[in-house]
Design a protein around this motif. Structure first.
Motif, mmCIF file in Angstrom:
data_model
loop_
_atom_site.group_PDB
_atom_site.id
_atom_site.type_symbol
_atom_site.label_atom_id
_atom_site.label_comp_id
_atom_site.label_asym_id
_atom_site.label_seq_id
_atom_site.Cartn_x
_atom_site.Cartn_y
_atom_site.Cartn_z
ATOM 1 N N THR A 581 0.858 -1.184 0.000
ATOM 2 C CA THR A 581 0.000 0.000 0.000
ATOM 3 C C THR A 581 0.892 1.231 0.000
ATOM 4 O O THR A 581 2.051 1.197 0.447
ATOM 5 C CB THR A 581 -0.910 0.011 1.238
ATOM 6 N N TYR A 582 0.366 2.328 -0.506
ATOM 7 C CA TYR A 582 1.193 3.524 -0.686
ATOM 8 C C TYR A 582 1.872 3.940 0.618
ATOM 9 O O TYR A 582 3.042 4.330 0.643
ATOM 10 C CB TYR A 582 0.336 4.671 -1.230
ATOM 11 N N LEU A 691 -3.994 -2.541 -8.311
ATOM 12 C CA LEU A 691 -5.111 -1.591 -8.329
ATOM 13 C C LEU A 691 -4.757 -0.372 -9.169
ATOM 14 O O LEU A 691 -3.652 0.162 -9.045
ATOM 15 C CB LEU A 691 -5.440 -1.128 -6.905
ATOM 16 N N GLY A 693 -4.408 3.448 -10.064
ATOM 17 C CA GLY A 693 -4.191 4.566 -9.158
ATOM 18 C C GLY A 693 -5.490 5.299 -8.876
ATOM 19 O O GLY A 693 -6.351 5.440 -9.751
ATOM 20 N N LEU A 694 -5.637 5.730 -7.645
ATOM 21 C CA LEU A 694 -6.833 6.491 -7.283
ATOM 22 C C LEU A 694 -6.917 7.749 -8.128
ATOM 23 O O LEU A 694 -5.950 8.507 -8.233
ATOM 24 C CB LEU A 694 -6.798 6.870 -5.801
ATOM 25 N N ASN A 695 -8.049 7.966 -8.751
ATOM 26 C CA ASN A 695 -8.237 9.185 -9.541
ATOM 27 C C ASN A 695 -9.736 9.480 -9.641
ATOM 28 O O ASN A 695 -10.570 8.584 -9.472
ATOM 29 C CB ASN A 695 -7.610 9.057 -10.931
ATOM 30 N N THR A 698 -11.943 7.190 -12.135
ATOM 31 C CA THR A 698 -12.187 5.826 -11.663
ATOM 32 C C THR A 698 -13.115 5.848 -10.456
ATOM 33 O O THR A 698 -13.932 4.932 -10.276
ATOM 34 C CB THR A 698 -10.859 5.131 -11.316
ATOM 35 N N ASN A 699 -13.033 6.891 -9.650
ATOM 36 C CA ASN A 699 -13.960 7.021 -8.521
ATOM 37 C C ASN A 699 -15.396 7.186 -9.002
ATOM 38 O O ASN A 699 -16.341 6.706 -8.358
ATOM 39 C CB ASN A 699 -13.572 8.209 -7.638
ATOM 40 N N ARG A 702 -16.567 3.812 -9.726
ATOM 41 C CA ARG A 702 -16.865 3.162 -8.445
ATOM 42 C C ARG A 702 -18.228 3.593 -7.906
ATOM 43 O O ARG A 702 -19.049 2.740 -7.515
ATOM 44 C CB ARG A 702 -15.773 3.529 -7.434
ATOM 45 N N PHE A 713 -16.178 -0.688 -5.670
ATOM 46 C CA PHE A 713 -14.736 -0.856 -5.552
ATOM 47 C C PHE A 713 -14.255 -2.033 -6.393
ATOM 48 O O PHE A 713 -13.237 -1.948 -7.089
ATOM 49 C CB PHE A 713 -14.334 -1.063 -4.091
ATOM 50 N N TYR A 717 -11.857 -0.907 -9.352
ATOM 51 C CA TYR A 717 -10.460 -1.047 -8.957
ATOM 52 C C TYR A 717 -9.987 -2.501 -8.880
ATOM 53 O O TYR A 717 -9.045 -2.893 -9.572
ATOM 54 C CB TYR A 717 -10.235 -0.367 -7.596
ATOM 55 N N GLN A 718 -10.647 -3.303 -8.039
ATOM 56 C CA GLN A 718 -10.102 -4.623 -7.746
ATOM 57 C C GLN A 718 -10.062 -5.542 -8.969
ATOM 58 O O GLN A 718 -9.017 -6.144 -9.269
ATOM 59 C CB GLN A 718 -10.918 -5.295 -6.635
#
Length: 792
Positions: A581-582, A691, A693-695, A698-699, A702, A713, A717-718
Motif C-alpha cells: 500500500t502507498y 489496483l 491509481g486512485l483518480n 475511476t472514482n 466506483r 470498488f 479497482y479490484q
C-alpha cells in the motif's frame, strides 16, 4: 439457406461511379440518426408503418439470392401506396452530389419495386425521399410517382449489372462449402479442452446465442473458435464471420489459423482490415481528394481491381491489398472495405463493430443474422469501450489557432477567428462558473448543452471552411481541433444515465469530458447486429463481472476451461510479509528486493518483475541494482516503438549463461500478448495487487456501480487490477514443457477477497511467511522439477 444481399449494398455497388470523395464529416451518429428517423416516423398518419421488411428472391446462374432491406416507412391507403426513405446528414440538400442522390433514389426505387411485387393489385407507387439536415434541422421532401413497368425495368437492369458479381459470389460460396465438408482439424489431435471449446462454439452458432469463454493460455483459443465457426459456415448456419481483436499480434494469429486450414484444402476468402492512417500510401497524405490519383476515378477502376483480386487471392492481407491497390491505382483503405463485401472471414479491430464513430456502415447499418462475431482478448474491450463512448475537448488549442488565423497571414480568415472566439467565450463562461464557486473541478450528470450548441455551430462553419482551403499549417491545425469538437458533439448525442460530465480547470485552460462509465448497453446493441458472438480471453474471471460490463448479463452463456498444463509445473507463491500500500511502500523496499533476489538466485535464467506504475518500478529497480550490482537488469521504457520492444524481448534468450531481470509495468505492452516460451522466461514476480491509481474518473465508475449493484470498488479497482495480475502471470507457462514460479508480492493476495479470484490452476498456491521460507520453497520447487519427467 439462400445468400442474402442488402438493398443498400446492391445499389451502392452497382450505381456508384466516378471519384472517391471523402464524405464530409457528419455530426450524426448511427444512434442519433435512428432517433431522428423515429421522430419523423412518429409524425406520420395512422396508415403509416415504420421499418417494413421487404425482400424478394432472384435466381441467377442456377442459384437463389435473397434481396432484402427495411423501408423506413410504407403507407397503404385507398388512394394508393407511398414508400418513404429517410436520410440524415449535415450537408444542405442542394449540396449533395449527383451520385449521392442517385444512390438515395436507387434505394427507394428498389423498395418501390418490392412493394408492388407484394401487392399485384397496385400499378404505381409514390416514392418519397425525406432529407433531414442535422445542423439546421431543415427537412426536404421530394416525391416521384413511378409505375410498375418502370420499376421492373430498373430492378432488372440493376440485377443484370450485378449478375457477374452474384455469380462470382455463388461460385465462391459453392467452392467454400464443398471444401469445408471434409475439412480436418489442422492438428493431429485436440489439446485438452480444445474439443469441448470447439463444440461449445458450434452450438452457440447453431442456437444464435452469445457465449463468454475463459480459455487459459495453451488452450489454442484461436483455432478452437475459428474451426467450428468455419464448419458452421459450411452448413449455411452463418454467411460471414468477423474476428475482432485489439492487437495486431492476435490478428496475425488469426491469419495463421486461416492459412493452416487453407493448406488442408479450405477454399475461403479472408481479409484483414488495416486502419486508414496506417495503410494509405504516403503520397496520398497531403493531397486533397480531387488531386489524389488513387481517389479520382476510383469507382471507374474498382470493379476491374476487385475482379483481379478475387480471382487470384484468397488470404487478403495488408500486403496483398497494397499490391493490387497500386496495380489498379485505387485507394488501399477503401479498396479493402469494398473487397470485404466478398469475403467470408473479416479480421479487424474492435472499433469496426463497436466504435460509434468509425463502425463499418456497409455491414452494420442494420442487424443481419448471417453475421457472427468472434471477439478475442475480450478483457481489453472493457476499457476500450469506455474510451470509444467518451470524449473530451479543451480550449487550450484556441490561442494558437487564433494566431495562425490572423488576417496578416498568407491565408487570412476573419470568419474563422470569429468562430473560434465564440467557442472560447463558451469555455470562458464555464470556467468563470468554476471560479465563482472557488473550485477547479466539477462533476455533473447532465450533458454540457450550451457548449454542445456552440460546437455544433462551429463544426458546421468549419466543415464549409475546410472545403475552400488549400493545404497549409492552418488547415492542418484547424482540422485537428475540428475532429476533437466533432467527436465531442457526436458522443454528446449518446448521453444517458451512464454518463457524467467532468470539468477540469488547469491554470487558464478548461477541459470538458463526457465520461461513459458503463458502455454495456452500447456493446449489447452492437452485438445484436449479428446472429450471436463468442467473447473469449485467457483471463475472464469472475465471469459474471465480464458478462455485466460487456453487455451480456441477461442473454449470454458462460464457459470456463481448465488450464491444459499440469498445475505442478508452476509454483504460485504469496508473500504474507510484504505490504505494498502507498503508506507502507518505503518500509517494504528491502523486503521486496530481497524477495526478488530469492526468486532469481534459485535458478539461472530470465525473469520479469511487474509493478503498478513506472514510479514504483524505478524505485525498486534502483534499490535492487544498488544492492545486487552483479545481476543484469533491463526495463520497460515509457515510450517504445516496435524496434525497441523487439530489442527488449530479444534479450531473453534460451540457455542464458547469466540471470537477466526485466522490470515492467502491469497492464503494459509486456504484460500480455508476448510469448517467451521455455527457458526464455522461468519466473514472474508481481508487486502489488495491481489496483489502478486512485483518480476522480475511476472514482466515478466506483460510485456508479455502488449505486447499481453495491460492488463499486470491485468493478472500478479490484477486478481490473486483478486482470492485469493474471495477464502478467500468464506470460510464464506458454506450453506443456514450460516450468516456473509466479511470486505474488503483496499480503493482500492471501486474503479471501483475492483468493476467490484465483483461477483453478492456481489452486495449489502457497503462502510464504518469511524470506528464509521463500528461499527454501523455491529451492525445493526447482529440485522437484529437475527430478520429475515432463508430461506432454
Amino acid at each position: 439457406m439462400a445468400p442474402k444481399i442488402g438493398i443498400r449494398q446492391l445499389v451502392e455497388f452497382v450505381l456508384r461511379q466516378g471519384d472517391l470523395s471523402e464524405v464530409k464529416n457528419s455530426q450524426n451518429t448511427a444512434l442519433a440518426g435512428a432517433k431522428i428517423h423515429r421522430q419523423l416516423q412518429s409524425t406520420r398518419g395512422e396508415d403509416y408503418e415504420s421499418e417494413v421488411y421487404l425482400k424478394t428472391t432472384v435466381t441467377m446462374n442456377g442459384s437463389d439470392y435473397v434481396i432484402s432491406g427495411r423501408a423506413d416507412g410504407v403507407q397503404l391507403t385507398d388512394d394508393g401506396a407511398l414508400i418513404e426513405e429517410i436520410k440524415t446528414s449535415d450537408q444542405a440538400f442542394d449540396e449533395l452530389t449527383d451520385n449521392t442522390r442517385t444512390l438515395y433514389w436507387g434505394q427507394v426505387q428498389v423498395y418501390g419495386y418490392l412493394l408492388l411485387k407484394d401487392h399485384p393489385d397496385l400499378d404505381q407507387v409514390t416514392l418519397q425521399l425525406t432529407y433531414f439536415q442535422v445542423t439546421t434541422e431543415k427537412i426536404t421532401k421530394e416525391q416521384r410517382v413511378m409505375h410498375r413497368a418502370e420499376l421492373d425495368q430498373f430492378f432488372q437492369e440493376l440485377i443484370t449489372e450485378y449478375d457477374y458479381w452474384l455469380t462470382l459470389r455463388a461460385d465462391l460460396r459453392q467452392q467454400r462449402n464443398a471444401s469445408i465438408t471434409d475439412l480436418p482439424f489442422p492438428f493431429p489431435a485436440f489439446r485438452p479442452g480444445q474439443h469441448d471449446l470447439a463444440a461449445a462454439v458450434y452450438k452457440t452458432i447453431r442456437l444464435n446465442k452469445r457465449l463468454f469463454v475463459e480459455a487459459p493460455t495453451g488452450t489454442g483459443k484461436t483455432i478452437s473458435t475459428l474451426f467450428p465457426a468455419v464448419k458452421a459456415m459450411g452448413e449455411d448456419l452463418i454467411e460471414r464471420l468477423f474476428y475482432l481483436t485489439a492487437k495486431q499480434s492476435t490478428r496475425h494469429v488469426a491469419e495463421e489459423a486461416v492459412s493452416m486450414m487453407s493448406h488442408d484444402g479450405l477454399k475461403i476468402k479472408s481479409i484483414t482490415l488495416t486502419a486508414k492512417d496506417q495503410i494509405r500510401f504516403p503520397e496520398e497524405r497531403d493531397l486533397l481528394p480531387e488531386d489524389n490519383p488513387f481517389m479520382v476515378g476510383y469507382y471507374d477502376r474498382l470493379k476491374p481491381a476487385l475482379k483481379d483480386l478475387l480471382t487470384h487471392e484468397s488470404q487478403i492481407t495488408r500486403t496483398v491489398i497494397e499490391t493490387y491497390a497500386r496495380k489498379h491505382t485505387v485507394d488501399p483503405f477503401e479498396f479493402s472495405l469494398d473487397a470485404s463485401l466478398f469475403c467470408d472471414v473479416i479480421i479487424c479491430d474492435y472499433n469496426y463493430l463497436f466504435d460509434p464513430l468509425v463502425y463499418l456502415q456497409r455491414f452494420f447499418s442494420e442487424s443481419d443474422d448471417e453475421n457472427f462475431f468472434l471477439i478475442d482478448e475480450v478483457h481489453n474491450l472493457v476499457s476500450r469501450a469506455r474510451d470509444m463512448y467518451s470524449a473530451a475537448v479543451s480550449d487550450q488549442p484556441i490561442g494558437a489557432l487564433l494566431k495562425l488565423a490572423q488576417p496578416d497571414k498568407s491565408q487570412p480568415s476573419d470568419d474563422l477567428q470569429k468562430a473560434l472566439k465564440k467557442v472560447r467565450r463558451s469555455f470562458t463562461r464555464l470556467s468563470q462558473a468554476l471560479l465563482d464557486d472557488d473550485v477547479t473541478e466539477q462533476i455533473a450528470p447532465e450533458p454540457p448543452e450550451a457548449l454542445l450548441r456552440t460546437l455544433r455551430t462551429f463544426n458546421e462553419f468549419v466543415t464549409d471552411w475546410m472545403a475552400q482551403q488549400k493545404p497549409s499549417p492552418l488547415l492542418d491545425a484547424v482540422r485537428d481541433y475540428f475532429f476533437s469538437c466533432l467527436t465531442f458533439v457526436k458522443i454528446g448525442d449518446l448521453y444517458d444515465g451512464s454518463y457524467q460530465t467532468r470539468l477540469v480547470l488547469d491554470g487558464h485552460h478548461l477541459t470538458v469530458k463526457e465520461l461513459c462509465l458503463d458502455p454495456s448497453d452500447f456493446l449489447d446493441g452492437s452485438l445484436k447486429l449479428g446472429a450471436g458472438a463468442v467473447l473469449f480471453s485467457a483471463t475472464l474471471s469472475p465471469m459474471a463481472y465480464y458478462q455485466r460490463v460487456l453487455g451480456g448479463a441477461a442473454n449470454s452463456l458462460a464457459y470456463q476451461l481448465p488450464s491444459p498444463f499440469p498445475p505442478k509445473h508452476q509454483a504460485i507463491l504469496v508473500t504474507q510479509y510484504v505490504q505494498t500500500t502507498y503508506r507502507e511502500r518505503e518500509n517494504n523496499v528491502d523486503r521486496i528486493i530481497q524477495s526478488i533476489y530469492a526468486l532469481v538466485r534459485g535458478k539461472t535464467g530470465n525473469y520479469l518483475i511487474f509493478f503498478p506504475s513506472y514510479g514504483y518500478l524505478s524505485q525498486i529497480k534502483a534499490a535492487f541494482e544498488q544492492t545486487f550490482p552483479d545481476i543484469a537488469t533491463t526495463s520497460q521504457e515509457t515510450s517504445m516503438d516496435a524496434a525497441a520492444r523487439q530489442a527488449f524481448l530479444d534479450q531473453f534468450q534460451v540457455d542464458a549463461p547469466h540471470t537477466l531481470v526485466g522490470f515492467c509495468v502491469l497492464g503494459g505492452i509486456f504484460s500480455e500478448g508476448i510469448d517467451l516460451r521455455g527457458e526464455r522466461l522461468i519466473g514472474v514476480a508481481i508487486v502489488s495487487v495491481g489496483l489502478p491509481g486512485l483518480n476522480p474518473e475511476t472514482n466515478l465508475i466506483r460510485d456508479y456501480y455502488d449505486h447499481q449493484n453495491g460492488q463499486g470498488f470491485a468493478y472500478a479497482y479490484q477486478l481490473p487490477g486483478m486482470n492485469n495480475v493474471l495477464q502478467a502471470a500468464g506470460r510464464l507457462i506458454r506450453s506443456s514443457q514450460d516450468t516456473g514460479i509466479v511470486l505474488l508480492l503483496d499480503q493482500r493476495f492471501a486474503s479471501q477477497r483475492y483468493v476467490d479470484l484465483f483461477p483453478p490452476h492456481w489452486q495449489y498456491f502457497q503462502t510464504i511467511q518469511s524470506i528464509p521460507q521463500l528461499n527454501a520453497t523455491i529451492a525445493e520447487f526447482w529440485h522437484q522439477t529437475k527430478e520429475a519427467p515432463h508430461e506432454d
